[in-house]
Write an enzyme that holds these catalytic residues in place. Structure first.
Site, short mmCIF file in Angstrom:
data_model
loop_
_atom_site.label_atom_id
_atom_site.label_comp_id
_atom_site.label_asym_id
_atom_site.label_seq_id
_atom_site.Cartn_x
_atom_site.Cartn_y
_atom_site.Cartn_z
N GLU A 247 0.83 -1.20 0.00
CA GLU A 247 0.00 0.00 0.00
C GLU A 247 0.87 1.26 0.00
OE1 GLU A 247 -4.17 -0.90 2.06
OE2 GLU A 247 -2.49 -1.57 3.31
N GLU B 15 -4.36 -9.30 3.62
CA GLU B 15 -5.19 -8.96 4.78
C GLU B 15 -6.42 -9.86 4.94
OE1 GLU B 15 -2.78 -5.29 3.95
OE2 GLU B 15 -3.79 -6.83 2.76
#
Length: 706
Positions: free
Chosen positions: A104, A124
């Site tokens: 990210e 995730e």
């Protein structure tokens, strides 16, 4: 933590916070300050973000999820916005793994360069979460909706070559000494361009039919996402990326992350994440303990289990010698090993050359003398104490000094097996789960005299063959099968009391188990359990109805799927209810004086799961498992317990120990002599339930005082 160096007009921020450059609060604060500092430096025209470690970054510090520090400012979403809105172009140089929050961060950069072998992913969802720092918003804008959806919903990483093809990275450079120089050269070049900044705020998701694609993908994953909350939240966030400006999408994503963070499924995922990292810490075995060198392996027994073990070692690059009692059995075993690798090559898992190399590394023998040079010898013979003692006596005569002698026993006393040798310190249990080349779990059974370096070697080798090693003590069934016994016992007993196999299995599969008790017994073979009980008949004679239905099916030759009949009738792989099993159960109930009645689903669930959990408490009290997480890893990876529930011991804390104690006592009282026999709560369960302490808190406190 990191250093800043200048190369001409390019500033290089090099992360260096072993072991994984985790993006904890101090790292986030320092990176944010560094970006602001370099932004104000007029001499700097571009910034390169790279790593001094073999990996780029391990992502968020998951320990902060427990404490709430994940939200301390600047949080990870704030840091990504700082990078994205910098006036200077930022280049992420990814030479090694870049997972989760690390990717990210890279997505917030203007450009990304990578090594071909670098892994990039957003895992995730495997923690019951969605990417919460822009992953669902920036990745579809950069790499496309379809690539982003598959990466986020699987949690699996991609390599550099694929990342280049989809636009996730802008250039590939070979890893090594020149990688950083190439990244600086790339940054220098783009800094010369007229408008080198590239913000996702200026991008949209290019797809002809986003709603249609996401709806189709939702249908595609429905069978495997049943009961899970994170997949739908990820899809909604991806849809927001298609419909909303970046800032609004980021706000919705962050809210979704916070919502999921507080769910039982995310707590379960994080529990298992930490349990995997703890399970290789074995009391009495230091991190500095040098493992023995293992260059060659021998496996005794070329049946289903022995072949699976051999395949696991062969595809990790070890030469393997298979020993059998007859030439026919040996030839059949070697032929099946060869065919396995041929099939794998046909499916594209290996190249034909790789498959041939693996298969050619397997040799066979009928003589123990040919095992004299093996460093590790694993017996995978019939589950009989006499058979295993004879094998270990032969190994003691023929194996070289220092060779590790391992048994694949699933229930028998390892110390008794090791005692027939003159070197019990070299003996260990390596309990593989079938099929051994597929199942990830490996119970490492520590005998009373097993040397610490033998345990260290077992753990090291397990990792090399891609297994999850969980060290356990010596008792009947060790941890996994010992906990299985009360679970399976109650599933069978409930048939005597009036439940049908399908009702029991439907309840357990509805709970999330991969397979119900009776379907599982039919798959494994009813004869397998019956023979184990025959070995232990004296131990269970005090309960004359113990596994009565299963024993009767065995007597009738109804051995499960392999005979087409067991608790069910089988039409191919399809199981069909059989009224005859219900009639057998009624007849046996009458014989044993057990009243037939209607049984509700809640009782089925509690009676199968709570004795299993209670057995886990006894195992922990006795020190047969070091931590609750060890029991959970074994049951999630070996017995089909749903990972989104975190394993039976974690599930116990979620349900509440007072509730489990109350229901154990309820069945102890309501089931008469049978209840008194099998539903007595473990002392540790009673203690914690009565003091309001969770199992996790109890063991965390123990760790702090040890």
């Amino acid at each position: 933590m990191f250093s800043i160096e200048r190369s001409g007009s390019v500033a290089v921020i090099e992360l260096n916070a072993p072991p994984v450059n985790a993006l904890g609060l101090k790292m986030r604060q320092a990176l944010s300050s560094a970006v602001h500092e370099l932004e104000a430096d007029e001499q700097v025209k571009a910034i390169v973000l790279c790593s001094a470690l073999p990996l780029f970054c391990g992502g968020a510090d998951i320990a902060e999820f427990r404490t709430g520090a994940v939200w301390d400012k600047p949080d990870l979403p704030d840091l990504c916005v700082t990078i994205e809105t910098s006036r200077k172009p930022v280049v992420a140089a990814i030479a090694g793994p870049s997972m989760g929050g690390a990717l990210e961060i890279a997505l917030a950069c203007d450009y990304r360069v990578a090594a071909p072998e670098a892994l990039m992913g957003l895992p995730e969802i495997k923690l019951g979460l969605l990417p919460g720092a822009g992953g669902t918003q920036r990745l579809p804008r950069i790499a496309g909706l379809e690539v982003a959806t598959r990466m986020i919903l699987s949690g699996d990483p991609v390599k550099g070559d694929f990342a280049l093809s989809c636009g996730l990275v802008d250039a590939l450079f070979e890893s090594g000494q020149d990688f950083r120089a190439h990244a600086i050269e790339f940054a220098t070049r783009i800094a010369r361009e007229g408008d080198p900044k590239r913000s996702c705020a200026d991008m949209t998701v290019a797809h002809p039919d986003p709603k249609g694609f996401l709806a189709g993908f939702r249908t595609e994953i429905a069978p495997r996402s049943k009961n899970l909350v994170a997949p739908e939240r990820c899809l909604k966030s991806l849809q927001a990326a298609c419909e909303l400006p970046l800032a609004q999408g980021l706000a919705q994503e962050k809210a979704g992350f916070a919502e999921l963070l507080d769910t039982p499924q995310s707590r379960a995922g994080r529990h298992l994440f930490f349990a995997e990292r703890e399970c290789t810490k074995v009391p009495g075995v230091s991190r500095e303990q040098r493992p023995r060198d293992i260059a060659s392996v021998a496996v005794i027994g070329a049946g289903t289990m022995g072949r699976g073990i051999a395949i696991a070692f062969l595809q990790a690059g070890y030469p393997v010698t298979l020993l059998e009692a007859t030439q026919g059995a040996l030839e059949q075993g070697l032929d099946q090993v060869s065919k396995h690798f041929q099939r794998a090559a046909d499916k594209g898992r290996f190249s034909p050359d790789q498959a041939e190399a693996f298969a050619s590394n397997a040799t066979g023998t009928l003589s123990y003398a040919d095992l004299a040079d093996a460093d590790l010898i694993i017996e995978a013979a019939f589950e009989s104490m006499n058979v295993k003692r004879q094998i270990f006596e032969a190994l003691d005569r023929h194996a070289k000094p220092g060779a590790i002698l391992a048994s694949n026993t699933s229930t028998l006393d390892l110390d008794e097996i090791a005692a027939v040798t003159s070197r019990p310190e070299d003996a260990i249990g390596l309990h593989f789960f079938s099929p051994a080349n597929v199942m990830r779990l490996l119970e490492v059974v520590r005998g009373a005299k097993t040397a610490p370096d033998v345990i260290a070697t077992a753990i090291t080798v397990a990792k090399k063959i891609r297994k999850l090693p969980v060290t356990v003590g010596v008792c009947y069934g060790f941890v996994g099968n010992r906990m299985l016994e009360p679970y399976f016992r109650e599933g069978s007993r409930l048939l005597l009391e009036g439940a049908a196999p399908k009702q029991v299995d439907d309840v357990l599969e509805g709970f999330g188990m991969a397979m119900g008790i009776h379907a599982m017994a039919d798959l494994a073979g009813i004869d397998v359990g019956a023979r184990v009980r025959q070995e232990r008949r004296s131990e269970i004679a005090h309960d004359p109805a113990y596994q009565a239905v299963q024993d009767r099916l065995f007597e009738l030759g109804r051995l499960g799927q392999k005979t087409g009949r067991g608790s069910y009738i089988y039409e191919g792989q399809t199981r069909v209810e059989d009224p005859e099993v219900v009639q057998i159960s009624k007849e046996l109930a009458t014989r044993h004086g057990v009243a037939h009645r209607q049984i509700d689903d809640q009782e089925i669930l509690e009676r199968c799961l709570y004795p299993l959990i209670n057995e886990g408490f006894l195992i922990l009290e006795e020190g047969m498992a070091t931590r609750p997480g060890d029991c959970d890893l074994i049951w999630v990876n070996g017995y089909g317990f749903p990972d989104w529930r975190g394993g039976p011991m974690h599930y116990a804390d979620e349900v509440g120990l007072p509730r489990i104690l109350d229901r154990m006592n309820h069945y102890r009282q309501s089931l008469g002599a049978y209840g008194e026999m099998w539903f007595t709560p473990a002392p540790l369960l009673e203690e914690l339930a009565n003091t309001g302490v969770t199992l996790a808190e109890h063991f965390e406190a123990k760790k702090g005082t040890s």
